[in-house]
Design an enzyme around this catalytic site. Sequence first.
Site, PDB file in Angstrom:
ATOM      1  N   GLU A  42       0.825  -1.213   0.000  1.00 13.96           N
ATOM      2  CA  GLU A  42       0.000   0.000   0.000  1.00 13.96           C
ATOM      3  C   GLU A  42       0.863   1.268   0.000  1.00 13.96           C
ATOM      4  OE1 GLU A  42      -2.777  -0.602   3.296  1.00 13.96           O
ATOM      5  OE2 GLU A  42      -4.120  -1.665   1.932  1.00 13.96           O
ATOM      6  N   ASP A  69      -8.579  -8.819   4.178  1.00  6.66           N
ATOM      7  CA  ASP A  69      -8.297  -7.736   5.120  1.00  6.66           C
ATOM      8  C   ASP A  69      -9.329  -7.661   6.243  1.00  6.66           C
ATOM      9  OD1 ASP A  69      -7.019  -5.598   6.210  1.00  6.66           O
ATOM     10  OD2 ASP A  69      -7.700  -4.123   4.752  1.00  6.66           O
ATOM     11  N   GLU A 104     -12.499  -1.938  12.133  1.00  5.55           N
ATOM     12  CA  GLU A 104     -12.483  -1.203  10.865  1.00  5.55           C
ATOM     13  C   GLU A 104     -13.624  -1.619   9.943  1.00  5.55           C
ATOM     14  OE1 GLU A 104      -8.804  -1.684   8.691  1.00  5.55           O
ATOM     15  OE2 GLU A 104      -9.594  -0.695   6.901  1.00  5.55           O
TER      16      GLU A 104
HETATM   17  C1  GCV Z   1      -2.394   0.505   8.409  1.00  6.45           C
HETATM   18  C2  GCV Z   1      -5.996  -2.018   5.564  1.00  6.45           C
HETATM   19  C3  GCV Z   1      -6.394  -0.762   6.280  1.00  6.45           C
HETATM   20  C4  GCV Z   1      -5.237   0.213   6.361  1.00  6.45           C
HETATM   21  C5  GCV Z   1      -4.062  -0.510   7.025  1.00  6.45           C
HETATM   22  C6  GCV Z   1      -3.724  -1.740   6.215  1.00  6.45           C
HETATM   23  C7  GCV Z   1      -2.601  -2.545   6.834  1.00  6.45           C
HETATM   24  O1  GCV Z   1      -5.784  -1.770   4.212  1.00  6.45           O
HETATM   25  O2  GCV Z   1      -7.480  -0.184   5.622  1.00  6.45           O
HETATM   26  O3  GCV Z   1      -5.631   1.314   7.119  1.00  6.45           O
HETATM   27  O4  GCV Z   1      -2.946   0.332   7.132  1.00  6.45           O
HETATM   28  O5  GCV Z   1      -4.856  -2.560   6.137  1.00  6.45           O
HETATM   29  O6  GCV Z   1      -2.921  -3.481   7.535  1.00  6.45           O
HETATM   30  O7  GCV Z   1      -1.450  -2.233   6.619  1.00  6.45           O
END
Ligand code: GCV
Length: 721
Positions: free
Chosen positions: A312, A386, A414
């Site tokens: 990411e 996720d 989340e």
């Molecule tokens: C910290 C998901 C979440 C992100 C998070 C990512 C990860 O994509 O939406 O906020 O980033 O996981 O675990 O690195």
Amino acid sequence: MISPKKLFILPIVALLMIPFDSFSQRDYKLWLQYEKKNNPELVREYSSKISGIVSLENSESSKVALKELEVGLNDMLGKKIPVQSKIEGENLLVFGSKLSLDAEIQKKLSKDFEAINKDGFIIKTISHKNKKHIVITGKNDIAVLYGVFSFLRLVQTNKSIDNLNIVDSPKTNIRILNHWDNLDGTVERGYAGASLWNWQKLPEFIDQRYIDYARANASIGINGTVLTNVNANALILTPLYLEKVEALANVFRPYGIKVYLTARFSAPIEIGGLKTADPKDATVINWWKEKSKEIYKRIPDFGGFLVKANSEGQPGPQNYGRDHVDGANMLADAVAPFGGVVMWRAFVYSEHDASDRAKQAYSEFVPYDGRFKDNVIVQVKNGAIDFQPREPFHPMFGAMPKTPLMMEFQITQEYLGFSTHLVFLPKLFQEVLEADTYQKGKGSTVAKVVDGSLDNHKLTGIAGVSNIGSDINWTGHPFAQANWYGFGRLAWDPYLDAETIADEWIRSTFSNDENFIKPVKEMMMDSRETAVNYMTPLGLHHIMDTGHHYGPGPWVSDLGRPDWNPVYYHKADKNGIGFDRSKTGSNATSQYAPEVAKMYDNLATCPEKDLLWFHHVSWDYKLKNGRTLWDGMALKYQQGVDQVEEMVKTWNATEKYVDTERFKEVQMLLQIQLKEAKWWRDACLLYFQQYSGKQLPEGVEKPTQTLEHFKSLKFPFAPGN
Ligand code: GCV
């Protein structure tokens, strides 16, 4: 006679006399309420077994343990229990580490000492010089502290302390919270206020919260904390911040909690003035070695680094044509001389890889099996996408026998309604830990991979993405405290069942009254399935609205990357719905052991709860209950809403067992949950109905808003984003 005017004023005066914090104290005290026992028989019984407390040591951790025993027992039994430093008298509660015990007691416990590991404890009723006592001990004072909390839990939950014989050791060695806390005080995916860490006031100002945080964690066996977000900021590694980190480490040490930091891979460039962060470059290697030395000089028991690399948008070794092994091993070498570890995350998926996102982490990491240094542990999320309300276990578990893998659970919600929805996550955690990888035949559960027993790994761990913030109740929702608690208990023992955890938590947090426990426990135990029903039934996943992931957004299709769009995951069309990950589709099933792959591949054996995760099926597909898929799905959404209605009723009936503040808080939150469950049901069914072209079956409420209305909802300031 009191005048009518006075009658009016009196309650106001009385209200003003209540100290401010008594409104919030209960919430703040978490599961360490130490509520006074109102059963005199029970008090008599406990008191007769604890006529005094004997503290055999004087270390910082022993002082913490003693204070805990005094506060806990005095509060619960409603009287002061005397403290002494020698075993004189009978029915004493004696605590201290092995070496502080008298030789005769040590000898009596020698078999038990052989059975425990470094963090394990013994709680035993023994006879010493013809007098009965309870001894709490372990190999060091932190283990004793765990024993003390465990003993207090017995009393908190009204258990017998007669003839005790408890020998308990944690099954994993890194039991750690991951804080996704940013240096500006915000928390990524945080729904309980701001970050606990007040970087501006540190190191001089030690907030009482830090101490209470450490105490709460120690009480459930958590022994590590990563203070900073995996989307890392290199500044945390500069002297300005390291001084503050050191102050926190000093606070946490007596509670057995080690501090870890996230390492931004490009830190050598950003704060080190180097031209590269290439892990094979000698100046970079040296920079990390020197940085580690600097950290350990301040914090001799620093735990190590957690790294999100080439994921990411985070920088990583691939920026320099290197791989994850090169990156992880370079950092591992830097911390190895000091006993540190590197937790290297496997949460990777690439916009340049057109294959099913669910397959990418496995495809990338499995070939590295056996190539990481001894002090590297690969941190794997519980599922391959996720932290969804339900995901099949991640296929990496069971596929890398030569590499220690640690579990990453998400405690913060989340994708599960933020801190407004009551969802008891230990049910989800247990489902994953119990899943069978078949790596070495039947019974090769994920728990056995994680605790190292399947492949004989010494380095083991479980991480939980924290749900803690500056809210008075720590977690935003009083019941979200149970997820923190449950995470800690499962990190200690991945074989514990969620019901036992719920029982302990309710008793320690609210009440020992069976009339309260029974319905509330049932509500908690059903709550995860309830959320799955109103959000993502039958294996649906990642259909939350964009970015913030708040509420439904199955229609979203315009994001830069295909795998960020909900339509990528549900693939609804006129023919049906679901992601074909079977042999005929992306073949993600092939990443599992043959027994598991076969089960998921075959429509007849694929569990219905995972159906649309693995298969694209027609709207008329017949479910096991004889319903068509469309009807079954619609009814699941409705069932989710009905279950929340039940939760509201259950909670409303508990009023007389709960303090007003917490009762009202939960009551209001459940109303939000109900409103949002309906929102999920209506938005998803209206959207999918466009493709199914079918009527809602009988029993499903008609939506009161249009699909356009739901699509128009925008939440620019949704928290945690
Ligand atoms: C910290 C998901 C979440 C992100 C998070 C990512 C990860 O994509 O939406 O906020 O980033 O996981 O675990 O690195």
